[in-house]
Design a protein around this motif. Structure first.
Motif, PDB file in Angstrom:
ATOM      1  N   ARG A   1      -6.903   6.987  -0.404  1.00  0.00           N
ATOM      2  CA  ARG A   1      -7.583   5.924   0.505  1.00  0.00           C
ATOM      3  C   ARG A   1      -8.610   5.400  -0.872  1.00  0.00           C
ATOM      4  O   ARG A   1      -8.898   4.257  -0.925  1.00  0.00           O
TER       5      ARG A   1
ATOM      6  N   LEU B   1      -6.565  -2.087  -4.532  1.00  0.00           N
ATOM      7  CA  LEU B   1      -5.972  -3.258  -3.730  1.00  0.00           C
ATOM      8  C   LEU B   1      -7.131  -3.716  -2.968  1.00  0.00           C
ATOM      9  O   LEU B   1      -7.193  -5.190  -3.157  1.00  0.00           O
TER      10      LEU B   1
ATOM     11  N   VAL C   1       1.833   1.878  -3.562  1.00  0.00           N
ATOM     12  CA  VAL C   1       0.864   2.122  -4.404  1.00  0.00           C
ATOM     13  C   VAL C   1       0.530   3.569  -4.100  1.00  0.00           C
ATOM     14  O   VAL C   1       0.423   4.466  -4.919  1.00  0.00           O
ATOM     15  N   ARG C   2       0.553   4.015  -2.922  1.00  0.00           N
ATOM     16  CA  ARG C   2       0.230   5.581  -2.613  1.00  0.00           C
ATOM     17  C   ARG C   2       1.465   6.272  -2.934  1.00  0.00           C
ATOM     18  O   ARG C   2       1.158   7.532  -3.543  1.00  0.00           O
TER      19      ARG C   2
ATOM     20  N   THR D   1      -6.430   3.359  -3.037  1.00  0.00           N
ATOM     21  CA  THR D   1      -5.890   2.000  -2.534  1.00  0.00           C
ATOM     22  C   THR D   1      -6.932   0.987  -2.183  1.00  0.00           C
ATOM     23  O   THR D   1      -7.065  -0.253  -2.367  1.00  0.00           O
TER      24      THR D   1
ATOM     25  N   GLN E   1      -2.568  -4.619  -9.419  1.00  0.00           N
ATOM     26  CA  GLN E   1      -1.523  -5.567  -8.959  1.00  0.00           C
ATOM     27  C   GLN E   1      -0.896  -6.718  -9.800  1.00  0.00           C
ATOM     28  O   GLN E   1       0.174  -6.693  -9.926  1.00  0.00           O
TER      29      GLN E   1
ATOM     30  N   GLU F   1       0.812  -1.176  -0.133  1.00  0.00           N
ATOM     31  CA  GLU F   1       0.080  -0.106   0.077  1.00  0.00           C
ATOM     32  C   GLU F   1       0.874   1.275  -0.051  1.00  0.00           C
ATOM     33  O   GLU F   1       0.488   2.236  -0.686  1.00  0.00           O
TER      34      GLU F   1
END
Lengths: 445, 570
Positions: free
Chosen positions: B303, B310, B263-264, B306, B535, B260
């Protein structure tokens, strides 16, 4: 020298330093700062000449800032009454431009880059202040100091290369702490004791230079030069430490002032002016204490986001969107900002003039080049970009107080002139149409 | 090598990052290997020397020494190039003032590592005497910490001088720990730490990154931090020299909750969130805007991203239409939505999930405060800036800079009674020949977002005139912002842009010609086959042979045809 020899050399050096550290180097205070004429330091070296840049975005109003006559004793133009007290120290350059030579226009950047680095292209050339700092700043703690009145570290026109942009300090309090914190050695202190910790840090820091050749061997040419730039910075940091370990020469004009209180920072002109005032005072102390000989002040960003408090429109938008007032013949909204900006420039000159040094003032020995990035912001023109040179009258190195007209010549002529006046051995400067080998001879003392 | 490993006492990491492989539900439909990679003709690109970004520096310090270590000092601004800080990092060096600041941070960090609270847990040897040098203990500490800081085993050439200098420092200051602390602070200023070094090696089928460089590239890409102990060990043992070993580590990194963070970091970079550092809004016009609101606005978007990509394993394109989001109380004030503390799903940190109901003018991340406020002026909106940002950050299209000597007289003033709205004022762009070419790329898109003011608050009109939010993007017409979101969702450049930019981010430079071909064909079709899921795309990149292939730094990376004859990439 192999690694073992280099280490042995350093060990011996350190032993020497240690032996020195045991003694407090005490010198008689106020014995004699200057020679009898007040033009040189106690050791006979002449008082240094400093250099600064002062940048603002969105130019001035064409027709309102250029003096009507050439040479000395020009009548102050409509837009610059606040600079009248400095006229004998203020040269105004009109009609100098930046050529793009086919490079794309980066609005509100290209004009300044052409004048500061001699090119608007992909070249790696350093800015004028870096050339001058490299030639004159080796013996000061800071090669140069950069500040942004709007508190934005990205507001800077100083760069060593495309990879090394000298970011601005945005907070006067942080600049003060950086200059006059515990690392500062007061040149006028009665005794001097080198800091053991600095000594140890310098010793260890040099250990990270050992594998330099191996590291460089792994890199391509562009990355190698970036690594070289890193090591150039490291060498400068070592010089900073060296200076901390030496008893500085007494300086009559040096005092540290008071630590500024944090005030709000932002895009409002009043905030920028207030922060700029604090910065100007700190920079004057820094120069008087010979902590640096080069400073770069960015009053605003190129596409100026300055605005009046409570109003939505920035200076940049004013320049593009304000109609031209029929009676006045110019954009009054944009002109209001220009007036505010020039008031701050005058405030810097006043601050420098208020510090006495030897037989003159700090302003007498500081050459400040003020410039913007466009001629007519409304249309993003690169013709007749405002350039001023202020101060330096007592340096004996440059003639001051002239209006010089360029008739569409490259703005690099001003920078080349400054370099030659400050003693750099350079015959020509710039790239393509910005290249010039013709200094402005009327300025050369 | 023997001498190198000798000085590494066991190679024990100071802090072993939690590395449990947690196969969460979001990994259930992960794709298999990349059998179809058309890499035979793909030469890779030059290795990159990247200056650690501010975030990577902070992550690395926290991972190596602990979350409670504070970093004093300020970072030089990151440089953005080709749409990414991660690409600019490959061009940046360190100015003197920047190194001065790194020095400050290094001293602050080292002082904490050696303070009473941390010293005994972070340094696992004791000197024979606290007041004298102890080379053995110094070597043990410096080699252990050096492995984590330099992201490989430090060489004798690196450690020898440091150990010696540390002993000298101990003698000068009279304390072993103080001497060692100074040595650590030097390492923290070394180029081996401040830059991510990529070193090529000759492999059986052409040049690739060496194992440690592979580890770093993987870790910075997927976790935005330096490799952990396990990844370094894998590099040391040769695991990263085989596709199987790489796939194992990639799966571990992808399965970790730390994905995470990675990705952020990517989306914060792609969306230009560093711009918030210097974003100002007029407090008199927008009293609700504050630094805290700006933080929350970024957090909301990250937020949303993700959660969608994700947790829900969603289609990337749906980010531009999704009505799922998260709110905090300050955001609720701008959106005009009450955010009660006891709402279902509310977390103690004040955040709660929120679904914008059907009929609400807001959908997708372009209609969140982060995008709307970042691309506006301090006191008013700018359809041009918003349109430009959408083109450049979401669609990877370059909008040319305006020409010099433009007459802006036609973009009229706000007080003109004939031109009440921005749309009316900007109509000048569409009629002036020097403007129309570029502005038709930007303005019609940005105008669709005119119902949201400079900080993102909804408004039905401007200057008492209704806002017309209709527009067109590359031939697709829409009536309002919602329609714009759908058009972006369906635009072929949207997904192609993510593929291209994510790859550029992962390697720290713009893709070479041959890589671009590969991205366009193989990777793009893989992304489509995966249902546009992030992903699996990250996995495809990280496990592809192209990812680690390098050409000599000074050769312009061209497709190397001869490589295919040698069966490269199998």
């Amino acid at each position: 020298m192999n690694v073992a020899q280099r280490l042995a050399t350093r060990r011996n050096f350190m032993r020497g330093m240690l032996a020195g550290a045991a003694i407090n180097v005490a010198l008689p205070f106020l014995d004699c700062f200057l020679n009898a004429n007040g033009t040189a330091l106690a050791d006979g070296a002449p008082l240094p000449t400093r250099f600064g840049t002062w940048f603002w975005g969105c130019g001035l109003t064409p027709g309102r800032w250029e003096p009507k006559t050439l040479g000395a004793n020009y009548a102050m133009p409509d837009e610059l009454p606040m600079l009248a007290p400095y006229r004998d120290q203020l040269s105004i350059f009109s009609g100098f431009k930046t050529f793009l030579d086919g490079n794309g226009l980066v609005p509100h950047v290209s004009g300044q880059r052409g004048i500061m680095t001699g090119t608007t292209g992909k070249e790696n050339d350093p800015s004028l202040d870096v050339l001058i700092a490299d030639a004159t700043g080796a013996n000061t703690r800071f090669r140069s100091l950069e500040v942004s009145a709007m508190g934005n570290p990205n507001n800077t026109i100083s760069r060593r290369s495309n990879s090394v942009i000298n970011a601005s300090e945005g907070s006067p309090a942080a600049l003060y702490a950086r200059l006059f914190g515990p690392e500062f050695k007061d040149p006028n202190a009665a005794d001097f004791k080198p800091d053991l910790r600095v000594m140890a840090e310098k010793s260890v820091l040099s250990a990270i230079k050992e594998p330099r050749d191996t590291l460089a061997g792994q890199l391509g040419a562009a990355d190698k030069s970036r690594l070289d730039e890193y090591f150039t910075s490291l060498r400068q940091i070592e010089q900073q430490m060296d200076l901390q370990l030496q008893k500085p020469q007494p300086l009559e004009a040096c005092s540290v002032g008071t630590k500024p209180v944090e005030i709000p920072t932002g895009t409002e002109v009043a905030m920028a002016a207030a922060n700029h005032k604090l910065f100007a005072q700190i920079l004057a102390h820094a120069i008087a204490c010979d902590q640096t000989r080069v400073m770069n002040v960015s009053f605003s960003d190129g596409a100026s986001s300055l605005r009046r408090g409570g109003e939505p429109t920035t200076q940049h938008i004013h320049t593009h969107e304000d109609p031209i007032d029929d009676k006045l013949g110019y954009q009054p909204g944009a002109a209001w900002f220009e007036n505010q900006i020039m008031l701050s420039f005058a405030a810097l000159l006043e601050t420098l003039k208020n510090v006495r040094e030897g037989d003159g003032t700090l302003l007498d020995r500081t050459v400040v080049m003020a410039l913007s990035e466009c001629g007519y912001a409304k249309q993003h023109t690169l013709e007749s970009i405002p350039i001023f040179l202020a101060g330096g009258k007592g340096s004996g190195k440059i003639k001051t107080g002239l209006h010089v007209k360029g008739d569409g010549e490259p703005g690099t002529r001003v920078g080349l002139t400054v370099q030659q006046c400050l003693g750099l051995s350079v015959n020509s400067w710039g790239v393509g149409s910005m290249r010039t080998a013709r200094p402005l001879t009327e300025l050369i003392a | 090598m023997a001498s190198k490993s000798k000085i590494l006492w066991g190679g024990i990491a100071l802090v072993v990052v939690a590395a449990a492989v947690v196969a969460g539900p979001r990994l259930m439909d992960r794709q298999g290997g990349n059998k179809s990679d058309g890499i035979a003709a793909t030469a890779g690109g030059p290795p990159v020397l990247r200056r650690l970004t501010q975030a990577q520096y902070k992550h690395a310090i926290a991972d190596i020494f602990g979350n409670d270590i504070k970093i004093g000092g300020r970072f030089d601004p990151d440089i953005r190039e080709s749409g990414l800080i991660e690409v600019g990092a490959g061009k940046a060096s360190v100015p003197e003032s920047g190194l001065e600041q790194y020095g400050k941070m290094a001293r602050t960090v080292a002082a904490q590592v050696f303070d009473k609270q941390h010293r005994d847990s972070l340094i696992d040897c004791k000197p024979a005497s606290v007041t004298a040098p102890d080379d053995k203990c110094a070597a043990q500490f410096l080699s252990q910490v050096g492995r984590l800081l330099y992201r490989r085993l430090p060489t004798q050439d690196e450690l020898g001088p440091l150990i010696l200098a540390s002993a000298e420092a101990t003698k000068i200051v009279g304390n072993f720990y103080a001497g060692l602390e100074i040595a650590l602070s030097s390492m923290l200023q070394a180029p081996q730490f401040l830059f991510d070094w990529e070193v090529p090696q000759k492999g059986p089928s052409g040049k690739t990154l060496d194992a440690y460089s592979k580890a770093a590239r993987l870790s910075f890409f997927l976790w935005d931090t330096a490799p952990d102990d396990e990844l370094l060990t894998a590099a040391q043992h040769g695991d990263l020299d085989t596709p199987k070993g790489i796939a194992g580590q990639v799966d571990r990194l992808l399965a970790s909750p730390r994905l995470e963070t990675g990705v952020r970091a990517y989306f914060a970079d792609m969306l230009g969130f560093d711009g918030f550092d210097n974003l100002a809004k007029d407090p008199a016009i927008y009293p609700k805007y504050s630094f805290g609101l700006a933080i929350d606005a970024q957090e909301q978007t990250l937020r949303t991203i993700t959660d969608h990509l994700l947790t829900r394993n969603g289609d990337y394109r749906d980010l531009f239409t999704t009505r799922n989001s998260f709110l905090s109380r300050p955001l609720g004030a701008v959106y005009g939505i009450p955010v009660p503390k006891d709402a279902p799903g509310a977390t103690p940190d004040g955040w709660q999930p929120y679904v914008f109901p059907a009929g609400d003018p807001r959908s997708g991340i372009l209609m969140q405060i982060s995008f709307l406020a970042l691309h506006s002026h301090p006191g008013r909106t700018s359809p041009t800036l918003r349109g430009k940002a959408l083109r450049e950050t979401i669609l990877c299209q370059k909008v040319p800079d305006p020409p010099g000597n433009v007459n802006f007289n036609l973009v009229q003033d706000t007080k003109n009674p004939l031109y009440k709205t921005v749309r009316q004022r900007l109509s000048a762009h569409a009629t002036a020949p020097t403007c129309v070419g570029c502005h038709k790329m930007m303005d019609p898109i940005g105008l669709a977002l005119e119902n949201f003011d400079s900080i993102g608050t909804y408004r039905a009109g401007e200057n008492e005139a209704a806002i017309d939010a209709s527009g067109e993007i590359d031939g697709v017409k829409f009536n309002d912002a919602d329609g714009l979101g759908k058009a972006v969702h369906d635009h072929p450049a949207t997904s192609a842009c993510l593929v291209n930019r994510l790859y550029a981010y992962s390697v720290g430079r713009t893709p070479t010609k041959s890589e671009t071909e590969w991205l366009r064909s193989d990777l793009m079709s893989g992304f489509v086959a995966d249902g546009y899921r992030l992903q699996p795309l990250m996995r495809r990149i990280a496990t592809s042979d192209v990812f680690f292939r390098v050409v000599s730094p000074d050769s312009e990376a061209k497709p190397v045809r001869s490589a295919s004859a040698q069966g490269v990439g199998q």
